[in-house]
Write an enzyme that holds these catalytic residues in place. Structure first.
Site, PDB file in Angstrom:
ATOM      1  N   HIS A 393       0.829  -1.201   0.000  1.00  0.00           N
ATOM      2  CA  HIS A 393       0.000   0.000   0.000  1.00  0.00           C
ATOM      3  C   HIS A 393       0.860   1.246   0.000  1.00  0.00           C
ATOM      4  O   HIS A 393       0.541   2.247  -0.617  1.00  0.00           O
ATOM      5  CB  HIS A 393      -0.876   0.022   1.248  1.00  0.00           C
ATOM      6  CG  HIS A 393      -1.708  -1.182   1.359  1.00  0.00           C
ATOM      7  ND1 HIS A 393      -1.389  -2.229   2.168  1.00  0.00           N
ATOM      8  CD2 HIS A 393      -2.819  -1.518   0.709  1.00  0.00           C
ATOM      9  CE1 HIS A 393      -2.293  -3.161   2.029  1.00  0.00           C
ATOM     10  NE2 HIS A 393      -3.172  -2.754   1.154  1.00  0.00           N
ATOM     11  N   ARG A 500      -8.190   0.102  -9.423  1.00  0.00           N
ATOM     12  CA  ARG A 500      -8.035  -1.114  -8.613  1.00  0.00           C
ATOM     13  C   ARG A 500      -9.087  -1.073  -7.507  1.00  0.00           C
ATOM     14  O   ARG A 500      -8.859  -0.450  -6.467  1.00  0.00           O
ATOM     15  CB  ARG A 500      -6.641  -1.158  -7.991  1.00  0.00           C
ATOM     16  CG  ARG A 500      -5.501  -1.360  -8.977  1.00  0.00           C
ATOM     17  CD  ARG A 500      -4.185  -1.395  -8.224  1.00  0.00           C
ATOM     18  NE  ARG A 500      -3.098  -1.958  -8.994  1.00  0.00           N
ATOM     19  CZ  ARG A 500      -2.107  -1.253  -9.529  1.00  0.00           C
ATOM     20  NH1 ARG A 500      -2.076   0.057  -9.390  1.00  0.00           N
ATOM     21  NH2 ARG A 500      -1.141  -1.853 -10.192  1.00  0.00           N
ATOM     22  N   ARG A 536     -11.739  -2.270 -12.717  1.00  0.00           N
ATOM     23  CA  ARG A 536     -11.360  -3.686 -12.649  1.00  0.00           C
ATOM     24  C   ARG A 536     -12.070  -4.345 -11.479  1.00  0.00           C
ATOM     25  O   ARG A 536     -12.119  -3.781 -10.380  1.00  0.00           O
ATOM     26  CB  ARG A 536      -9.843  -3.808 -12.477  1.00  0.00           C
ATOM     27  CG  ARG A 536      -9.397  -5.267 -12.465  1.00  0.00           C
ATOM     28  CD  ARG A 536      -7.895  -5.407 -12.401  1.00  0.00           C
ATOM     29  NE  ARG A 536      -7.382  -5.032 -11.087  1.00  0.00           N
ATOM     30  CZ  ARG A 536      -6.086  -5.039 -10.782  1.00  0.00           C
ATOM     31  NH1 ARG A 536      -5.194  -5.348 -11.703  1.00  0.00           N
ATOM     32  NH2 ARG A 536      -5.681  -4.705  -9.582  1.00  0.00           N
ATOM     33  N   GLU A 635      -2.284 -11.147 -18.101  1.00  0.00           N
ATOM     34  CA  GLU A 635      -1.229 -11.129 -17.091  1.00  0.00           C
ATOM     35  C   GLU A 635      -0.774 -12.534 -16.690  1.00  0.00           C
ATOM     36  O   GLU A 635       0.003 -12.711 -15.770  1.00  0.00           O
ATOM     37  CB  GLU A 635      -1.654 -10.323 -15.857  1.00  0.00           C
ATOM     38  CG  GLU A 635      -2.979 -10.693 -15.258  1.00  0.00           C
ATOM     39  CD  GLU A 635      -3.375  -9.776 -14.090  1.00  0.00           C
ATOM     40  OE1 GLU A 635      -2.524  -9.026 -13.581  1.00  0.00           O
ATOM     41  OE2 GLU A 635      -4.542  -9.823 -13.694  1.00  0.00           O
ATOM     42  N   ASN A 658       3.007  -6.384 -14.514  1.00  0.00           N
ATOM     43  CA  ASN A 658       3.554  -6.699 -13.175  1.00  0.00           C
ATOM     44  C   ASN A 658       3.436  -8.205 -12.910  1.00  0.00           C
ATOM     45  O   ASN A 658       4.376  -8.842 -12.458  1.00  0.00           O
ATOM     46  CB  ASN A 658       2.773  -5.967 -12.074  1.00  0.00           C
ATOM     47  CG  ASN A 658       2.810  -4.472 -12.241  1.00  0.00           C
ATOM     48  OD1 ASN A 658       3.622  -3.967 -12.983  1.00  0.00           O
ATOM     49  ND2 ASN A 658       1.926  -3.764 -11.564  1.00  0.00           N
ATOM     50  N   ASP A 659       2.254  -8.723 -13.190  1.00  0.00           N
ATOM     51  CA  ASP A 659       2.055 -10.152 -12.970  1.00  0.00           C
ATOM     52  C   ASP A 659       2.603 -10.981 -14.124  1.00  0.00           C
ATOM     53  O   ASP A 659       3.172 -12.040 -13.913  1.00  0.00           O
ATOM     54  CB  ASP A 659       0.554 -10.456 -12.783  1.00  0.00           C
ATOM     55  CG  ASP A 659       0.126 -10.218 -11.354  1.00  0.00           C
ATOM     56  OD1 ASP A 659       0.882 -10.600 -10.445  1.00  0.00           O
ATOM     57  OD2 ASP A 659      -0.944  -9.619 -11.140  1.00  0.00           O
ATOM     58  N   ARG A 669       7.174 -11.200  -7.796  1.00  0.00           N
ATOM     59  CA  ARG A 669       7.342  -9.759  -7.969  1.00  0.00           C
ATOM     60  C   ARG A 669       7.724  -9.046  -6.676  1.00  0.00           C
ATOM     61  O   ARG A 669       8.165  -7.905  -6.693  1.00  0.00           O
ATOM     62  CB  ARG A 669       6.075  -9.139  -8.576  1.00  0.00           C
ATOM     63  CG  ARG A 669       4.842  -9.261  -7.706  1.00  0.00           C
ATOM     64  CD  ARG A 669       3.557  -9.018  -8.500  1.00  0.00           C
ATOM     65  NE  ARG A 669       3.008  -7.690  -8.311  1.00  0.00           N
ATOM     66  CZ  ARG A 669       1.833  -7.289  -8.801  1.00  0.00           C
ATOM     67  NH1 ARG A 669       1.107  -8.115  -9.544  1.00  0.00           N
ATOM     68  NH2 ARG A 669       1.397  -6.084  -8.596  1.00  0.00           N
ATOM     69  N   CYS A 706      -0.984  -1.446 -18.431  1.00  0.00           N
ATOM     70  CA  CYS A 706      -1.150  -0.761 -17.146  1.00  0.00           C
ATOM     71  C   CYS A 706      -0.170  -1.234 -16.075  1.00  0.00           C
ATOM     72  O   CYS A 706      -0.309  -0.893 -14.907  1.00  0.00           O
ATOM     73  CB  CYS A 706      -2.587  -0.869 -16.658  1.00  0.00           C
ATOM     74  SG  CYS A 706      -3.164  -2.551 -16.570  1.00  0.00           S
TER      75      CYS A 706
HETATM   76  C1  PEP Z   1      -0.387  -5.983 -13.254  1.00  0.00           C
HETATM   77  O1  PEP Z   1      -0.357  -7.122 -12.789  1.00  0.00           O
HETATM   78  O2  PEP Z   1       0.429  -5.552 -14.085  1.00  0.00           O
HETATM   79  C2  PEP Z   1      -1.404  -5.024 -12.798  1.00  0.00           C
HETATM   80  C3  PEP Z   1      -1.520  -3.853 -13.356  1.00  0.00           C
HETATM   81  O3  PEP Z   1      -2.201  -5.387 -11.778  1.00  0.00           O
HETATM   82  P1  PEP Z   1      -1.770  -5.386 -10.230  1.00  0.00           P
HETATM   83  O4  PEP Z   1      -0.437  -4.671 -10.152  1.00  0.00           O
HETATM   84  O5  PEP Z   1      -2.858  -4.695  -9.509  1.00  0.00           O
HETATM   85  O6  PEP Z   1      -1.662  -6.834  -9.943  1.00  0.00           O
HETATM   86 MG    MG Z   2      -2.011  -7.988 -11.747  1.00  0.00          MG
END
Ligand code: PEP
Ligand code: MG
Length: 777
Positions: A393, A500, A536, A635, A658-659, A669, A706
Site C-alpha cells: 500500500h 483497482r 477492474r 497477465e 507486473n504479474d 514480484r 497498465c
Molecule cells: C499488473 O499485474 O500488471 C497489474 C496492473 O495489476 P496489479 O499490479 O494490480 O496486480
Molecule cells: Mg495484476
C-alpha cells in the site's frame, strides 16, 4: 473431590487456564501446566493429554500429571486402541469404572496404570476433526457426575483451541525463522556490496539502502511511525493504585474517543462517509457499558489499566473470532484496532497518524490501509518503509501521490530517532540518517535540481501525449482511492486505465454493499467528467488481503486462490460488484475489466455473471448502462497464448505486466532474492507483449498497458516501438512521460523495437535501448 459446584469449577479453571497460557512459553509447557491444574481442580490423581500426530492415526501422550514422566512423549497408541483411542475413534466421551475390565483396555508398562479405578476421556476437536483426547483417572472407584463431565468438556474445548492456535503459531514461527535467515543472508550480501562498491568515507555509517518506489530527493525531519503497541507487549503489574489506574483509563478513553471522531471526520472528507463508518463502530465500542464495566472490574481486582484492557479486549477478540456468523467474526478486527489505539494512549505513545507536526519523512515498518486513509498527505515529503513489497500500500500510495519513497529499508525503525535529520535520496536508493554537513550541502543541490525539474514538467500537464513525429499516445491513470482522482486530474491524465477496486474494499471493516460501491464508482466516473474509466473487478489474494475475508493458508498464494478465481467462487459478492459497475455506467463512459483470466471458460463465466446482474437489475427496476465495453487483463502466460480466442469474447485487453513478468519468468514480484530474475526486458517477455499487441491490432481490439513497466523510460521506448498507443500508470509519471514522448520519434522507436526483438540477451537489449534514448536526448 473438593466441594465446589462443577459449573463454577469449569469457569474458574478456564480463567486459570487463560492465565497459565500467558505464563507458558510453548505448547508443551502450557499442556503440562493445564494437566496439573485440571488434576488438582477435579481432585483426580491423573490428568493426561494425548494429541494426534501428523499421520492422523497415532495418539501420543503429550502431557501428564500422575503418570510416569518417562511415559510422556513415548506412549503412543493408534486411534481406536485402548480407552483413550476409543474416545478419539468414536468422537465421544468415555466414562468407565474399573477400566482394566473393559474389553478395549490396553496396558502400557511405562505408565504404571494398574492402580487406577476410573477413567474419563473426552476428545479434543479442531472444528469437526479429532485432534486428541484429555483424560482423567482416579485411584478410588468413582462415578463421574454429568456436571463433572460437562466441566471437563468445557475445558477440553479450550484446550482444543489452545492446541490449534499453538500449532498455527508454530508454523508461523517456522516461516518467520526461515524468513529471517534469508534476511540475514541478504543483509550480508548488501553489506559486502556497500563495502565493495563505495569509496571509503563518502557516507556516514547510518546510510541505509532500500529499493526505490518513487524517485526524488527530499530532506526533512523523521516522523517515526512506531508500530502500535500490541497486546502481547503488556505484562501484569501487581499492587497498583486502583484509583490512579481508573483515572489513567478514563483519560485514555477520552483521548481515544476524540481521536476516533477526528479520524471519522478526516476519512469522510478524504474518502467517503461510508468509509468513515468504521470509526463510528469504534466509537460505539469505546462507549459500550458492558466492555467498560469488565475493564473496571479487572482494575478493581488489582490489575493495571493496560493489563485490564489487554485481558478484556483479548477475550472479546477471541470470542468474536470463534463466531460462526461472518459479520460477528469481522468485529474481531474492530476490537483489535480500537484496543491497540487505546493501549497506545494509555502508554502515552503519540499517535503517529494524528500528530504529524510539520512536513517530514515518514518512517514506518509498513503502512496499512487505515493508516493510508487517515494520514495527512500534505505533511509527508518522503516515505521510508522496512517492508519491501513493490506492490504494498505504501508504494502504491507514494506513487499515486508523487511522494519520493524507498522500501525494503532494513533497520530503518531501529536506526532512525524521531525528529532526526534525514535525507532521502530515492534516486539512488539511500536514506541518510543524521547526515554530515558535507552530505547535506551536496543533497541540497540535488534537491533543488529535482524541484526545478518538477517545475519544468508543469507545462506538460495540459498537453496531449504525442511523439516527436506527431503520433498520439494516450496516458491514463492507475487509481485506487477517491483521493487519487484529484492527483490524476492535476497530472493531466486521460481518464483511468486501471481502477483497482480492491483498495476501497481494503479500507473497510466489511464487504461494501451494492449501493456503497455504486456511489463510490459513480464519484470516480463523474470525477473524470466524460473521460473513460476502466473499473477492474476485485483482485484480492496474492499479496492483497482484506482484513475481514480470511483466505485459506496457501503454500503459494500467487499461484493460488486469487483475483477472478475468488470472485467466481463467491458469486454473490461478484454479482453485486458487477451490478454496481453497471449502475455507475449510467454516469459516464465506464469499461469493465476482469483480472487474471487464464481461460476462455473463465471469461465466459464472468459474462454469465454479467447477464445475471443485468437480469437482476432489470427485475428490480434499477437503472444501468446496457452497453459497457468488456476487457481482460493479459497477465498470465496462458492468456498470451489464448489472446486470439479471448479477443473474440471481449472489447479490449489490459496488459498487466507486473504479474505477467512474474508468471512468465517464475520470479515473485515481491521477493528481493529473485529481483534479478524479474526482468521486464527479458526477450520472452518482449516477445509475449509483441504477440498480444499484434493480435489486438489485427482483430481491432483496444489495448492498454497498465503495469509499472510503462513508467520506466527505457521500457517505454520499446513499448511505443511495438505499437502500443495507450498506457495507464501512476499519475505523477504522466507529465514526465509526456515530456519523454516529445523526444521519441515513433518511426525510430519502431526501428529500435525491431532490433531488440531480434536480440536474445536482455543486457544487450537494455544497453541498446539506453543508447537509443540518449541519442534522442
Ligand atoms: C499488473 O499485474 O500488471 C497489474 C496492473 O495489476 P496489479 O499490479 O494490480 O496486480
Ligand atoms: Mg495484476
Amino acid at each position: 473431590m473438593p466441594q465446589r459446584s462443577s459449573n463454577q469449577l469449569g469457569v474458574t479453571t478456564l480463567e486459570d487456564i487463560s492465565a497459565l497460557i500467558l505464563q507458558s512459553h510453548d505448547l508443551t509447557e502450557t499442556l503440562r501446566n493445564i494437566v496439573t491444574l485440571v488434576a488438582k481442580r477435579m481432585g483426580t490423581e491423573v490428568c493426561s493429554i494425548y494429541l494426534i500426530e501428523e499421520d492422523g492415526e497415532t495418539l501420543r501422550l503429550r502431557a501428564s500429571k500422575g503418570l510416569s514422566r518417562r511415559a510422556v512423549g513415548k506412549v503412543a497408541l493408534k486411534i481406536g486402541e485402548g480407552l483413550t483411542g476409543l474416545a478419539a475413534e468414536q468422537r465421544r466421551v468415555v466414562a468407565i469404572q474399573e477400566p482394566q475390565s473393559h474389553p478395549r483396555y490396553r496396558y502400557f508398562k511405562e505408565t504404571g496404570e494398574e492402580r487406577f479405578h476410573s477413567f474419563l476421556g473426552i476428545p479434543l476437536f479442531d472444528r469437526k476433526t479429532p485432534i486428541g483426547v484429555i483424560a482423567i483417572q482416579t485411584k478410588a472407584t468413582r462415578q463421574f457426575s454429568s456436571e463433572e463431565i460437562s466441566a471437563l468438556s468445557t475445558i477440553a474445548f479450550q484446550v482444543s483451541s489452545i492446541v490449534v492456535n499453538a500449532r498455527l503459531l508454530d508454523s508461523i514461527r517456522l516461516k518467520e525463522e526461515e524468513t529471517s535467515r534469508f534476511a540475514r543472508e541478504l543483509e550480508q550480501t548488501r553489506k559486502s556490496f556497500l563495502n565493495d562498491s563505495r569509496p571509503a568515507g563518502e557516507v556516514r555509517e547510518k546510510a541505509l539502502r532500500g529499493r526505490v518506489a518513487y524517485p526524488g530527493v527530499v530532506s526533512g525531519l523523521a516522523h517515526v511511525m512506531d508500530e502500535k503497541l500490541g497486546f502481547t507487549d503488556i505484562l501484569d503489574e501487581a499492587g497498583v493504585d486502583v484509583g490512579k489506574e481508573r483515572e489513567r483509563l478514563e483519560a485514555a478513553l477520552e483521548k481515544t474517543r476524540i481521536q476516533t471522531i477526528f479520524l471519522e471526520k478526516r476519512v469522510a472528507e478524504r474518502l467517503s462517509q461510508d468509509d468513515a463508518a468504521i470509526f463510528h463502530t469504534h466509537l460505539m465500542i469505546l462507549e459500550d457499558r458492558g466492555v467498560l464495566e469488565k475493564i473496571h472490574r479487572e482494575i478493581d481486582s488489582g490489575h493495571s489499566a493496560p493489563y485490564a484492557l489487554k485481558k478484556i479486549f483479548g477475550d472479546y477478540i477471541d470470542a468474536f473470532k470463534r463466531m460462526e456468523d461472518p459479520y460477528l467474526r469481522e468485529r474481531a478486527a474492530d476490537m483489535e484496532d480500537i484496543g491497540r489505539r487505546l493501549l497506545a494512549n494509555l502508554a502515552g505513545q503519540e499517535s503517529h497518524v494524528l500528530h504529524l507536526k510539520g512536513p517530514g519523512i515518514l518512517v514506518a515498518r509498513e503502512i496499512l490501509p487505515s493508516d493510508m486513509a487517515a494520514l495527512d498527505h500534505e505533511q509527508i515529503r518522503g516515505i521510508v518503509t522496512e517492508a519491501g513489497e513493490q506492490n504494498s500500500h505504501a508504494v502504491i500510495m507514494a506513487k499515486s501521490l508523487g511522494i519520493p519513497a524507498l522500501v525494503a529499508v532494513r533497520g530503518a525503525l531501529k536506526e532512525v530517532v524521531p525528529d532526526e535529520n534525514l535525507i532521502l535520496d530515492a534516486n539512488s536508493g539511500y536514506l541518510y540518517v543524521a547526515p554530515t554537513q558535507r552530505v547535506i550541502e551536496e543533497y541540497h543541490r540535488l534537491e533543488e535540481d529535482c524541484s526545478r525539474e518538477q517545475h519544468k514538467l508543469e507545462e506538460f500537464r495540459e498537453q496531449q501525449g504525442r511523439t516527436s513525429d506527431g503520433i498520439r499516445v494516450v496516458l491514463r491513470a492507475n487509481i485506487g482511492l477517491i483521493s487519487d482522482i484529484d492527483v490524476a486530474l492535476r497530472n493531466g491524465a486521460n481518464g483511468v486505465g486501471l481502477y483497482r477496486t480492491e483498495f476501497p474494499y481494503m479500507t473497510r471493516a466489511s464487504f461494501p454493499d451494492r449501493d456503497e460501491q455504486y456511489h463510490l464508482y459513480r464519484r470516480v466516473v463523474e470525477g473524470f467528467g466524460g473521460q473513460p474509466v476502466t473499473i477492474r473487478t476485485l483482485d484480492i489474494g496474492g499479496d492483497k488481503a482484506l482484513p475481514y475475508f480470511s483466505p485459506p493458508r496457501e503454500e503459494n498464494p500467487f499461484m493460488g486462490w486469487r483475483s477472478v478465481r475468488v470472485s467466481l467462487d463467491n458469486r454473490d459478492i461478484f454479482r453485486t460488484q458487477i451490478e454496481a459497475i453497471l449502475m455507475a455506467g449510467q454516469h459516464g463512459p465506464v469499461k469493465m475489466l476482469f483480472p487474471m483470466i487464464s481461460s476462455l471458460e473463465e471469461i465466459r463465466a464472468c459474462k454469465a455473471v454479467i447477464a445475471e446482474a443485468r437480469a437482476n437489475l432489470r427485475r428490480e427496476g434499477v437503472g444501468f448502462a446496457e452497453e459497457i465495453p468488456l476487457g481482460v487483463m493479459i497477465e498470465v502466460p496462458a492468456a498470451v497464448m489464448l489472446a486470439p480466442q479471448l479477443a473474440l469474447e471481449v472489447d479490449f485487453f489490459a496488459l498487466g505486466t507486473n504479474d505477467l513478468i512474474q508468471y512468465m519468468l517464475a520470479a515473485d514480484r515481491n521477493n528481493p532474492l529473485v529481483n534479478k530474475y524479474y526482468d521486464p526486458l527479458h526477450p520472452a517477455v518482449l516477445g509475449a507483449l509483441r504477440q498480444v499487441t499484434r493480435v489486438a491490432k489485427k482483430l481491432e481490439k483496444g489495448l492498454c498497458l497498465c503495469g509499472e513497466m510503462g513508467s520506466d523510460p527505457i521500457t517505454f521506448l520499446a513499448l511505443v516501438g511495438m505499437g502500443i498507443r495507450e498506457f495507464s500508470m501512476p499519475s505523477p509519471f504522466i507529465p514526465r512521460t509526456k515530456a519523454l514522448l516529445k523526444t521519441i520519434s515513433a518511426r525510430e522507436a519502431r526501428r529500435a523495437s525491431k532490433e531488440i526483438l531480434a536480440m536474445a540477451d536482455s543486457q544487450q537489449i537494455r544497453a541498446y535501448l539506453q543508447r537509443e534514448l540518449k541519442k534522442s536526448g
